[in-house]
Design a protein around this motif. Structure first.
Motif, PDB file in Angstrom:
ATOM      1  N   PRO A  56     117.637  64.055  -6.844  1.00  0.00           N
ATOM      2  CA  PRO A  56     117.816  64.737  -5.730  1.00  0.00           C
ATOM      3  C   PRO A  56     117.792  63.525  -3.967  1.00  0.00           C
ATOM      4  CG  PRO A  56     115.961  64.291  -6.057  1.00  0.00           C
ATOM      5  CD  PRO A  56     116.109  63.870  -6.801  1.00  0.00           C
ATOM      6  N   ASP A  57     118.455  64.507  -3.200  1.00  0.00           N
ATOM      7  CA  ASP A  57     118.613  63.773  -1.710  1.00  0.00           C
ATOM      8  C   ASP A  57     116.361  63.909  -1.172  1.00  0.00           C
ATOM      9  OD1 ASP A  57     121.074  63.311  -1.785  1.00  0.00           O
ATOM     10  OD2 ASP A  57     121.395  64.763  -1.551  1.00  0.00           O
ATOM     11  N   VAL A  58     116.371  65.665  -1.160  1.00  0.00           N
ATOM     12  CA  VAL A  58     115.262  66.080  -0.949  1.00  0.00           C
ATOM     13  C   VAL A  58     114.812  66.786  -1.918  1.00  0.00           C
ATOM     14  CG1 VAL A  58     113.972  67.227   1.126  1.00  0.00           C
ATOM     15  CG2 VAL A  58     116.198  66.709   1.364  1.00  0.00           C
ATOM     16  N   ALA A  59     113.200  65.830  -2.126  1.00  0.00           N
ATOM     17  CA  ALA A  59     112.081  66.802  -2.997  1.00  0.00           C
ATOM     18  C   ALA A  59     110.786  67.453  -1.958  1.00  0.00           C
ATOM     19  CB  ALA A  59     111.171  65.563  -3.863  1.00  0.00           C
ATOM     20  N   VAL A  60     111.687  69.096  -2.607  1.00  0.00           N
ATOM     21  CA  VAL A  60     109.985  70.123  -1.662  1.00  0.00           C
ATOM     22  C   VAL A  60     109.183  70.211  -2.319  1.00  0.00           C
ATOM     23  CG1 VAL A  60     110.278  71.799  -0.250  1.00  0.00           C
ATOM     24  CG2 VAL A  60     111.986  70.701  -0.628  1.00  0.00           C
ATOM     25  N   ILE A  61     107.993  69.345  -1.540  1.00  0.00           N
ATOM     26  CA  ILE A  61     106.758  69.600  -3.180  1.00  0.00           C
ATOM     27  C   ILE A  61     105.441  70.245  -2.485  1.00  0.00           C
ATOM     28  CG2 ILE A  61     105.407  67.837  -4.492  1.00  0.00           C
ATOM     29  CD1 ILE A  61     107.286  65.717  -3.590  1.00  0.00           C
ATOM     30  N   ASP A  62     104.780  71.109  -3.573  1.00  0.00           N
ATOM     31  CA  ASP A  62     103.753  72.080  -2.594  1.00  0.00           C
ATOM     32  C   ASP A  62     103.021  71.269  -2.842  1.00  0.00           C
ATOM     33  OD1 ASP A  62     102.008  74.095  -2.110  1.00  0.00           O
ATOM     34  OD2 ASP A  62     102.194  74.748  -4.034  1.00  0.00           O
ATOM     35  N   VAL A  63     102.068  70.546  -1.761  1.00  0.00           N
ATOM     36  CA  VAL A  63     100.751  69.642  -1.751  1.00  0.00           C
ATOM     37  C   VAL A  63      99.219  70.417  -2.168  1.00  0.00           C
ATOM     38  CG1 VAL A  63     102.629  67.549  -1.212  1.00  0.00           C
ATOM     39  CG2 VAL A  63     100.906  69.550   0.482  1.00  0.00           C
TER      40      VAL A  63
END
Length: 172
Positions: A48-55
């Motif tokens: 992926p270019d971007v990883a959207v991560i719920d921290v």
């Protein structure tokens, strides 16, 4: 096309984020994950270019802080999502090489507009978090003093938990 990996432990929320991002002509959600498996291996496979991560889920923060994703995919930009933050936590998340931080309570278009900014090499900090950090006074404690206080508070909570745990009796 911007390739996005979503890491969110709640399936319904993850699906909503995927649907929102997939509506955009230039964004493709290439993988979704709950964070319980080998996320880094999955990310390496889908690039992926971007990883959207719920921290806010333990797994998400652990993945962001460990830095494995950053080490294995340095070109992948991390956009960390959290319900709320403190100026210290915001700084810590940005210090782990997150390209952006966004509130899970942000308007949907903020996520849609934040992802392309990261790909263009810009940082993205949710305006609500930025304002809260600017409004907060400077912390007079050193980072070590803050760490000691956190550890003390954690131990205090564990001790309270042990003291209030129901008694277990053994059968003879």
């Amino acid at each position: 096309m911007i390739r996005v990996l979503l890491l969110e432990n709640a399936r319904l929320v993850r699906g909503a984020f995927a649907a929102l991002l997939s509506r955009e002509d230039d964004i493709e959600v290439v993988a979704e994950d709950d964070g319980k498996g080998d996320v880094v291996a999955r990310a390496v496979a889908c690039r992926p270019d971007v990883a959207v991560i719920d921290v806010d889920s333990g797994e998400g923060e652990e993945i962001a802080v460990r830095g494995e994703l950053r080490a294995r995919l340095p070109e992948c930009r991390m956009l960390l999502m959290m319900a709320s933050t403190t100026p210290e936590r915001l700084r810590r998340m940005l210090d782990v090489h997150a390209a952006g931080v966004i509130s899970t309570d942000a308007p949907p278009d903020r996520l849609v507009h934040g992802v392309p900014k990261l790909v263009r090499g810009q940082r993205f900090v949710d305006p609500e978090f930025a304002l809260a950090a600017l409004d907060a006074g400077a912390n007079p404690l050193t980072p070590r003093e803050v760490e000691v206080l956190r550890l003390t508070a954690d131990e205090h909570r564990r001790a309270e938990s042990r003291a209030t745990a129901p008694f277990v009796t053994r059968a003879a």
